[in-house]
Each structure stands twice: as structure tokens, then as C-alpha cells.
Design a protein around this motif. Sequence first.
Motif, PDB file in Angstrom:
ATOM      1  N   UNK A   7       0.850  -1.191   0.000  1.00 39.63           N
ATOM      2  CA  UNK A   7       0.000   0.000   0.000  1.00 39.63           C
ATOM      3  C   UNK A   7       0.888   1.244   0.000  1.00 39.63           C
ATOM      4  N   UNK A   8       0.607   2.156  -0.916  1.00 46.15           N
ATOM      5  CA  UNK A   8       1.349   3.420  -0.998  1.00 46.15           C
ATOM      6  C   UNK A   8       0.353   4.567  -0.909  1.00 46.15           C
ATOM      7  N   UNK A   9       0.671   5.537  -0.068  1.00 47.61           N
ATOM      8  CA  UNK A   9      -0.148   6.737   0.052  1.00 47.61           C
ATOM      9  C   UNK A   9       0.730   7.970  -0.096  1.00 47.61           C
ATOM     10  N   UNK A  10       0.412   8.803  -1.072  1.00 47.33           N
ATOM     11  CA  UNK A  10       1.085  10.089  -1.283  1.00 47.33           C
ATOM     12  C   UNK A  10       2.597   9.948  -1.392  1.00 47.33           C
ATOM     13  N   UNK A  11       3.028   8.909  -2.090  1.00 48.43           N
ATOM     14  CA  UNK A  11       4.455   8.716  -2.348  1.00 48.43           C
ATOM     15  C   UNK A  11       4.760   9.132  -3.781  1.00 48.43           C
ATOM     16  N   UNK A  12       5.517  10.192  -3.937  1.00 52.13           N
ATOM     17  CA  UNK A  12       5.884  10.709  -5.259  1.00 52.13           C
ATOM     18  C   UNK A  12       4.665  10.801  -6.171  1.00 52.13           C
ATOM     19  N   UNK A  37       9.619   3.187 -11.486  1.00 48.28           N
ATOM     20  CA  UNK A  37      10.784   3.240 -10.587  1.00 48.28           C
ATOM     21  C   UNK A  37      10.370   3.630  -9.174  1.00 48.28           C
ATOM     22  N   UNK A  38       9.380   4.520  -9.054  1.00 48.20           N
ATOM     23  CA  UNK A  38       8.886   4.920  -7.732  1.00 48.20           C
ATOM     24  C   UNK A  38       8.322   3.725  -6.968  1.00 48.20           C
ATOM     25  N   UNK A  39       7.658   2.829  -7.700  1.00 50.09           N
ATOM     26  CA  UNK A  39       7.070   1.643  -7.076  1.00 50.09           C
ATOM     27  C   UNK A  39       8.160   0.763  -6.470  1.00 50.09           C
ATOM     28  N   UNK A  40       9.204   0.475  -7.234  1.00 49.30           N
ATOM     29  CA  UNK A  40      10.281  -0.363  -6.721  1.00 49.30           C
ATOM     30  C   UNK A  40      11.068   0.362  -5.629  1.00 49.30           C
ATOM     31  N   UNK A  41      11.212   1.669  -5.772  1.00 45.65           N
ATOM     32  CA  UNK A  41      11.890   2.450  -4.733  1.00 45.65           C
ATOM     33  C   UNK A  41      11.171   2.317  -3.392  1.00 45.65           C
ATOM     34  N   UNK A  42       9.846   2.323  -3.419  1.00 44.53           N
ATOM     35  CA  UNK A  42       9.064   2.196  -2.187  1.00 44.53           C
ATOM     36  C   UNK A  42       9.298   0.842  -1.531  1.00 44.53           C
ATOM     37  N   UNK A  43       9.336  -0.215  -2.334  1.00 39.66           N
ATOM     38  CA  UNK A  43       9.582  -1.548  -1.779  1.00 39.66           C
ATOM     39  C   UNK A  43      10.971  -1.605  -1.161  1.00 39.66           C
ATOM     40  N   UNK A  57      14.295  13.615   2.256  1.00 36.98           N
ATOM     41  CA  UNK A  57      13.052  12.884   2.505  1.00 36.98           C
ATOM     42  C   UNK A  57      11.823  13.632   1.995  1.00 36.98           C
ATOM     43  N   UNK A  58      11.851  14.960   2.054  1.00 37.79           N
ATOM     44  CA  UNK A  58      10.676  15.739   1.653  1.00 37.79           C
ATOM     45  C   UNK A  58      10.300  15.473   0.202  1.00 37.79           C
ATOM     46  N   UNK A  59      11.282  15.140  -0.631  1.00 43.37           N
ATOM     47  CA  UNK A  59      11.012  14.872  -2.049  1.00 43.37           C
ATOM     48  C   UNK A  59      10.138  13.643  -2.258  1.00 43.37           C
ATOM     49  N   UNK A  60      10.036  12.777  -1.240  1.00 43.39           N
ATOM     50  CA  UNK A  60       9.242  11.556  -1.364  1.00 43.39           C
ATOM     51  C   UNK A  60       7.741  11.821  -1.247  1.00 43.39           C
ATOM     52  N   UNK A  61       7.366  12.928  -0.659  1.00 44.51           N
ATOM     53  CA  UNK A  61       5.941  13.241  -0.449  1.00 44.51           C
ATOM     54  C   UNK A  61       5.358  13.812  -1.738  1.00 44.51           C
ATOM     55  N   UNK A  62       4.171  13.330  -2.112  1.00 48.57           N
ATOM     56  CA  UNK A  62       3.566  13.771  -3.372  1.00 48.57           C
ATOM     57  C   UNK A  62       3.279  15.266  -3.352  1.00 48.57           C
ATOM     58  N   UNK A  63       3.307  15.868  -4.527  1.00 47.36           N
ATOM     59  CA  UNK A  63       3.008  17.303  -4.631  1.00 47.36           C
ATOM     60  C   UNK A  63       1.592  17.614  -4.164  1.00 47.36           C
ATOM     61  N   UNK A  64       0.645  16.704  -4.448  1.00 50.35           N
ATOM     62  CA  UNK A  64      -0.734  16.935  -4.012  1.00 50.35           C
ATOM     63  C   UNK A  64      -0.810  17.024  -2.496  1.00 50.35           C
ATOM     64  N   UNK A  74       3.959  10.901   3.339  1.00 51.64           N
ATOM     65  CA  UNK A  74       3.934   9.733   2.453  1.00 51.64           C
ATOM     66  C   UNK A  74       4.004   8.496   3.336  1.00 51.64           C
ATOM     67  N   UNK A  75       3.268   7.464   2.962  1.00 52.99           N
ATOM     68  CA  UNK A  75       3.275   6.243   3.778  1.00 52.99           C
ATOM     69  C   UNK A  75       3.374   5.011   2.872  1.00 52.99           C
ATOM     70  N   UNK A  76       4.253   4.107   3.254  1.00 51.00           N
ATOM     71  CA  UNK A  76       4.438   2.830   2.570  1.00 51.00           C
ATOM     72  C   UNK A  76       4.167   1.717   3.565  1.00 51.00           C
ATOM     73  N   UNK A  77       3.328   0.771   3.185  1.00 52.03           N
ATOM     74  CA  UNK A  77       3.019  -0.372   4.049  1.00 52.03           C
ATOM     75  C   UNK A  77       3.147  -1.659   3.236  1.00 52.03           C
ATOM     76  N   UNK A  78       3.569  -2.712   3.912  1.00 55.83           N
ATOM     77  CA  UNK A  78       3.674  -4.006   3.235  1.00 55.83           C
ATOM     78  C   UNK A  78       3.409  -5.126   4.215  1.00 55.83           C
ATOM     79  N   UNK A  79       2.812  -6.188   3.707  1.00 56.59           N
ATOM     80  CA  UNK A  79       2.715  -7.439   4.440  1.00 56.59           C
ATOM     81  C   UNK A  79       3.744  -8.383   3.824  1.00 56.59           C
ATOM     82  N   UNK A  80       4.677  -8.844   4.643  1.00 54.44           N
ATOM     83  CA  UNK A  80       5.783  -9.672   4.177  1.00 54.44           C
ATOM     84  C   UNK A  80       5.622 -11.075   4.727  1.00 54.44           C
TER      85      UNK A  80
END
Length: 390
Positions: A7-12, A37-43, A57-64, A74-80
Motif C-alpha cells: 500500500x502506498x499513500x502520497x508517495x511521489x 521506478x517509484x514503485x520499486x523504490x518504495x519496496x 526525505x521531503x522529495x518523497x511526499x507527493x506534490x498533491x 507519504x506512507x508505505x506499508x507491506x505485508x511480508x
Amino acid sequence: MYLARLTLNDLRTFRRLEVELTPGIHVITGANAQGKSNLLEAIAMLATTRSQRGGVDLDLISWDALAEDPIPAARMEAEVVTAAGREQLEVSIVGQVVAVGVPPQRAGRRFRVNGVARRASDLIGRLRVVFFAADDLSIIDGPPAHRRRYLDITLSQLDAAYVRALQRYARVLEQRNSLLKRLQERRGKPDELDFWDGELAEAGAVILAARAEALRALGRDAATTYAELAASESEALEVIYEPRVPPAVAARLREHDLAEQLLEALVAGRTEDVRRGLSLVGPHRDDVRFLIGGHAAGVSASRGQQRSAALALRLAEVAYSKARTGDAPVLLLDDILSELDPARRARVLAVAYGVDQVLITTPDEAHPSRTELPEATRWRLQHGQLVLSE
């Protein structure tokens, strides 16, 4: 080891993305600037807590989010899923707002494991990845800082003691350099260095020993793989660790008294350190030398040779990670297959079948083809969403 949910929220470029994943190979296609590339960067950040691109780090937060949210984040979550069970990992990048209506100028990172706030060192290594990217060439021909960063990211995922030593070393080094500046300006006493030298030597010895051990294994396997990738060439690849310590210390990287030897070197070098106002000895100045046919690969090798060397190193990293932990890492291949010839592409894909999960991004649906990867799950990334391809 594999990702079951991301799950990605407001990441790039992503406002909100949620996707469930299975073990196996996943091919993600999409036009340029869609966020592959943003998707793999988040993982990778969920594995290492660091952006593969560096920057702030501020560059990771979406402009919106920066434009609309009172506290942008910006928030990244994963179930591993691993052999030990399932874990929930979360990395948040939160803008630090100093006044209402004033955009944040910096951001901080927060971490959770199974819903509980934790330190970065507690999260690193719970998900392990090997990230293949086009800019891996900078490991070969870039500045020493790129090679140290590669080692730190690789080893941090495998060794919690290394993470702690690295964090401690960075804090102590900052304090020691600050003191050296004061001593340079004649605002202090040299014996004030005693405490910081002892701390730096203890943490530095852990880093030096771990890097030396890792590079022995990585160098051996990378040389073998390079010979396979560059079968038409007779020139061999060598990977040589160059610790920034006196030769007497470098000769004792496998000895129990390494910290004592490093401490002696720090004390012996104080005069020059004070004159320069910075620490000249220690792993923060290490380098790794890549030779092809006995010549510096970053200077003399062709781009094809450099690319083969970088690819061989990454493939060696996969084997090293699996050997150290008994569990294969997740492979992230960011638009590299289309740049490889058929033989090199086949070598990478053979490794892909030996791990639990692989995510491959490409702008070209023909590479890798359905013939090359008949069982792969294929996705289309468009407008910030992943959609299964038919």
C-alpha cells in the motif's frame, strides 16, 4: 520471502495504491513517468529505510499532499511473508510543519513493525531485496561514496550488528570532527579525543570486519559470474577492498584485536586530523576497487564490461543474501532487461526462477516476452494504479 500486499499513500506520483501480490515473477509495464521506478523504490525503502536515489526525505511526499494536506506525509506499508510467518511493515515520511500555511522545509521518518512504533534498525532486514537498476554502473565508475553506500545497504539487510555499528559510527564521527574543528581553532584539549577515539574504534572495527568478509564472498562469486557473462573475453574481474586504515590495521581485519589496532591508528593520526579539522582514518573513507584485466574498470573498461561487472555483483549479492539467511531475497529489476543482450538477459532470468518473488519493470511489453516468462503475472501501471493485463 515475498510481498503479499503493498500500500502506498502520497508517495511521489502515487496518491493511493493498494495491491495484493503472489509469489512468482511479476512484470510491470507502463509508459515513462508513470511511476515504475517509484514503485520499486518504495519496496526497497521498506527493506532498507533509505531511498535508492538519495536526496532529501521531503522529495518523497507527493506534490498533491504538500499542496493540500495540513500535515503532508507519504506512507508505505507491506505485508511480508517469510519462513517465520507474516509481518506488517510501515515507513512514513512526515513533513515537519512549523507554522500554518507555511510549506514544510524538511521531513522526518517514522517506522512501525506489526503496528508498533520502532526504530529504523528494528525494521531493516525484515524484508530483504536486491535492487537491479540502470544506475548500478555508478558502483563501478562513480565516486567512493557510491560504493560505500552499496555495501551499507547490502550488509544492513543481513546483519543487525552492522546496522547498530553504522549508526553509532556516524554519530561518533560527527562529534569527533566537531571536536577536531575546535582543536584546530585552539579551543579545546587534545585529550578530549580519548573518549571519541575509543568509541569510533569499537564501531569502526565492526564495520571494517563485516565489509572485508562480505567482499571476499561477493568478489569471488562476482568474478565467476562475470566470466560467464563475458564468455568471449579473456580478462578477469577482480573486486578489491581498500579500507582507509594503515597497512598494519588492514592486515588484521580478521583478528580479534582489530578495534585496538584501529584505536592506535586514530591516536597516531591525531596531529594530522587536527591540522585538517577532520578524521582521515576509518571506514567512512573506504573504497572498493574493480579491476578488469588488471586495469581500473571505472576508467579503462568499456560500458559493456562495466555493465557486466555491475550485473555480476548484483547476482553475487543474491547468492550471498541467501547463503547468509537461508531465505532468498525479493528481486527488484528496474528496467534493465531491455538493455541486456539475450545471453545476459537469460542469466538474470535464470536467477529469477531461483527466488520466491521478482518484480520487473519495463516500458516495453516485448522484453521480457511471454515466451521468456510464460508463467509471469503481468501488470499495467497507468495513472497511479496497477491493473492486471490480459
